[in-house]
Design a protein around this motif. Sequence first.
Motif, PDB file in Angstrom:
ATOM      1  N   MET A   1      21.589   3.670  -1.796  1.00  0.00           N
ATOM      2  CA  MET A   1      20.731   4.497  -2.626  1.00  0.00           C
ATOM      3  C   MET A   1      19.911   3.635  -3.591  1.00  0.00           C
ATOM      4  SD  MET A   1      19.636   7.573  -3.162  1.00  0.00           S
ATOM      5  CE  MET A   1      20.742   8.799  -2.537  1.00  0.00           C
ATOM      6  N   GLU A   2      20.500   2.536  -4.041  1.00  0.00           N
ATOM      7  CA  GLU A   2      19.797   1.634  -4.953  1.00  0.00           C
ATOM      8  C   GLU A   2      18.544   1.061  -4.290  1.00  0.00           C
ATOM      9  OE1 GLU A   2      21.191  -2.181  -7.343  1.00  0.00           O
ATOM     10  OE2 GLU A   2      22.683  -0.562  -7.393  1.00  0.00           O
ATOM     11  N   THR A   3      18.662   0.716  -3.008  1.00  0.00           N
ATOM     12  CA  THR A   3      17.518   0.187  -2.268  1.00  0.00           C
ATOM     13  C   THR A   3      16.420   1.237  -2.179  1.00  0.00           C
ATOM     14  OG1 THR A   3      18.956  -1.251  -0.969  1.00  0.00           O
ATOM     15  CG2 THR A   3      16.784  -0.798  -0.055  1.00  0.00           C
ATOM     16  N   TYR A   4      16.787   2.484  -1.886  1.00  0.00           N
ATOM     17  CA  TYR A   4      15.811   3.572  -1.826  1.00  0.00           C
ATOM     18  C   TYR A   4      15.044   3.672  -3.136  1.00  0.00           C
ATOM     19  CZ  TYR A   4      13.837   8.171  -2.433  1.00  0.00           C
ATOM     20  OH  TYR A   4      12.973   9.207  -2.741  1.00  0.00           O
ATOM     21  N   HIS A   5      15.761   3.693  -4.254  1.00  0.00           N
ATOM     22  CA  HIS A   5      15.099   3.845  -5.551  1.00  0.00           C
ATOM     23  C   HIS A   5      14.164   2.678  -5.839  1.00  0.00           C
ATOM     24  CE1 HIS A   5      16.803   7.561  -6.960  1.00  0.00           C
ATOM     25  NE2 HIS A   5      18.013   7.150  -6.634  1.00  0.00           N
ATOM     26  N   SER A   6      14.576   1.501  -5.531  1.00  0.00           N
ATOM     27  CA  SER A   6      13.745   0.317  -5.757  1.00  0.00           C
ATOM     28  C   SER A   6      12.459   0.382  -4.936  1.00  0.00           C
ATOM     29  CB  SER A   6      14.549  -0.939  -5.404  1.00  0.00           C
ATOM     30  OG  SER A   6      13.746  -2.077  -5.491  1.00  0.00           O
ATOM     31  N   ILE A   7      12.598   0.686  -3.657  1.00  0.00           N
ATOM     32  CA  ILE A   7      11.443   0.751  -2.759  1.00  0.00           C
ATOM     33  C   ILE A   7      10.542   1.928  -3.117  1.00  0.00           C
ATOM     34  CG2 ILE A   7      10.724   1.186  -0.371  1.00  0.00           C
ATOM     35  CD1 ILE A   7      13.283  -0.407   0.457  1.00  0.00           C
ATOM     36  N   SER A   8      11.122   3.087  -3.328  1.00  0.00           N
ATOM     37  CA  SER A   8      10.301   4.271  -3.613  1.00  0.00           C
ATOM     38  C   SER A   8       9.611   4.153  -4.972  1.00  0.00           C
ATOM     39  CB  SER A   8      11.127   5.556  -3.527  1.00  0.00           C
ATOM     40  OG  SER A   8      12.178   5.562  -4.461  1.00  0.00           O
ATOM     41  N   ASP A   9      10.273   3.570  -5.961  1.00  0.00           N
ATOM     42  CA  ASP A   9       9.635   3.371  -7.269  1.00  0.00           C
ATOM     43  C   ASP A   9       8.433   2.438  -7.147  1.00  0.00           C
ATOM     44  OD1 ASP A   9      11.394   5.060  -8.589  1.00  0.00           O
ATOM     45  OD2 ASP A   9      12.652   3.428  -9.352  1.00  0.00           O
ATOM     46  N   GLU A  10       8.595   1.354  -6.408  1.00  0.00           N
ATOM     47  CA  GLU A  10       7.495   0.412  -6.211  1.00  0.00           C
ATOM     48  C   GLU A  10       6.339   1.094  -5.461  1.00  0.00           C
ATOM     49  OE1 GLU A  10       6.604  -4.098  -4.578  1.00  0.00           O
ATOM     50  OE2 GLU A  10       8.538  -3.183  -4.134  1.00  0.00           O
ATOM     51  N   SER A  11       6.674   1.902  -4.471  1.00  0.00           N
ATOM     52  CA  SER A  11       5.651   2.612  -3.697  1.00  0.00           C
ATOM     53  C   SER A  11       4.910   3.627  -4.563  1.00  0.00           C
ATOM     54  CB  SER A  11       6.276   3.319  -2.497  1.00  0.00           C
ATOM     55  OG  SER A  11       6.835   2.380  -1.613  1.00  0.00           O
ATOM     56  N   MET A  12       5.644   4.379  -5.358  1.00  0.00           N
ATOM     57  CA  MET A  12       5.011   5.375  -6.222  1.00  0.00           C
ATOM     58  C   MET A  12       4.125   4.690  -7.268  1.00  0.00           C
ATOM     59  SD  MET A  12       5.854   8.411  -5.133  1.00  0.00           S
ATOM     60  CE  MET A  12       5.752   9.615  -6.442  1.00  0.00           C
ATOM     61  N   ASP A  13       4.571   3.570  -7.813  1.00  0.00           N
ATOM     62  CA  ASP A  13       3.775   2.831  -8.794  1.00  0.00           C
ATOM     63  C   ASP A  13       2.472   2.318  -8.165  1.00  0.00           C
ATOM     64  OD1 ASP A  13       5.636   3.287 -10.798  1.00  0.00           O
ATOM     65  OD2 ASP A  13       6.565   1.300 -10.618  1.00  0.00           O
ATOM     66  N   SER A  14       2.556   1.796  -6.949  1.00  0.00           N
ATOM     67  CA  SER A  14       1.349   1.280  -6.298  1.00  0.00           C
ATOM     68  C   SER A  14       0.399   2.417  -5.918  1.00  0.00           C
ATOM     69  CB  SER A  14       1.694   0.410  -5.082  1.00  0.00           C
ATOM     70  OG  SER A  14       2.342   1.145  -4.079  1.00  0.00           O
ATOM     71  N   LEU A  15       0.948   3.557  -5.506  1.00  0.00           N
ATOM     72  CA  LEU A  15       0.118   4.726  -5.238  1.00  0.00           C
ATOM     73  C   LEU A  15      -0.595   5.177  -6.512  1.00  0.00           C
ATOM     74  CD1 LEU A  15       2.146   7.105  -2.887  1.00  0.00           C
ATOM     75  CD2 LEU A  15      -0.196   6.332  -2.551  1.00  0.00           C
ATOM     76  N   LEU A  16       0.142   5.224  -7.609  1.00  0.00           N
ATOM     77  CA  LEU A  16      -0.438   5.616  -8.894  1.00  0.00           C
ATOM     78  C   LEU A  16      -1.596   4.692  -9.257  1.00  0.00           C
ATOM     79  CD1 LEU A  16      -0.429   7.300 -11.505  1.00  0.00           C
ATOM     80  CD2 LEU A  16       1.307   5.709 -12.388  1.00  0.00           C
ATOM     81  N   GLU A  17      -1.394   3.391  -9.132  1.00  0.00           N
ATOM     82  CA  GLU A  17      -2.454   2.428  -9.447  1.00  0.00           C
ATOM     83  C   GLU A  17      -3.684   2.651  -8.570  1.00  0.00           C
ATOM     84  OE1 GLU A  17      -0.962  -1.586  -9.262  1.00  0.00           O
ATOM     85  OE2 GLU A  17       0.711  -1.100 -10.606  1.00  0.00           O
ATOM     86  N   SER A  18      -3.484   2.847  -7.280  1.00  0.00           N
ATOM     87  CA  SER A  18      -4.601   3.070  -6.357  1.00  0.00           C
ATOM     88  C   SER A  18      -5.354   4.351  -6.699  1.00  0.00           C
ATOM     89  CB  SER A  18      -4.111   3.161  -4.910  1.00  0.00           C
ATOM     90  OG  SER A  18      -3.651   1.934  -4.437  1.00  0.00           O
ATOM     91  N   LEU A  19      -4.615   5.416  -6.965  1.00  0.00           N
ATOM     92  CA  LEU A  19      -5.256   6.704  -7.246  1.00  0.00           C
ATOM     93  C   LEU A  19      -5.940   6.701  -8.612  1.00  0.00           C
ATOM     94  CD1 LEU A  19      -2.579   9.078  -5.703  1.00  0.00           C
ATOM     95  CD2 LEU A  19      -4.805   8.440  -4.744  1.00  0.00           C
ATOM     96  N   GLU A  20      -5.359   6.016  -9.590  1.00  0.00           N
ATOM     97  CA  GLU A  20      -6.019   5.899 -10.899  1.00  0.00           C
ATOM     98  C   GLU A  20      -7.330   5.126 -10.772  1.00  0.00           C
ATOM     99  OE1 GLU A  20      -2.538   6.100 -14.283  1.00  0.00           O
ATOM    100  OE2 GLU A  20      -2.927   4.157 -13.348  1.00  0.00           O
TER     101      GLU A  20
END
Length: 112
Positions: A1-20
């Motif tokens: 589960m820790e791996t999921y959170h790490s990967i998904s957090d990084e993905s959501m952050d990069s999506l946020l940056e792209s969309l902003e």
Amino acid sequence: METYHSISDESMDSLLESLEALVDSLNDKQYEVEYHSGVLTLYLGDKGTYVINKQPPNKQIWLSSPVSGPKRYDYSMEKGVWFYARDGKTIGTLLKEELEVSLGVAVDIRVK
């Protein structure tokens, strides 16, 4: 589960940056991006609203699109991408394609 959170957090952050960056470049007051409590929302005025959120119990990222509807993305460790099992398309590819059509501009979506 820790791996999921790490990967998904990084993905959501990069999506946020792209969309902003996209919203800033369009300079349209009806367009806005918000990210709160793991839920990323892209408001596009009369073009609709995208909602992207983490789903830890399923280890997925869910996307609701005003164009194509709801989708559930799984992560491929082998390819390093979030993909939709029914068509194999990545979350970044779907967003790029739909946003380019809706907005009429070239879109650069980066998902880590």
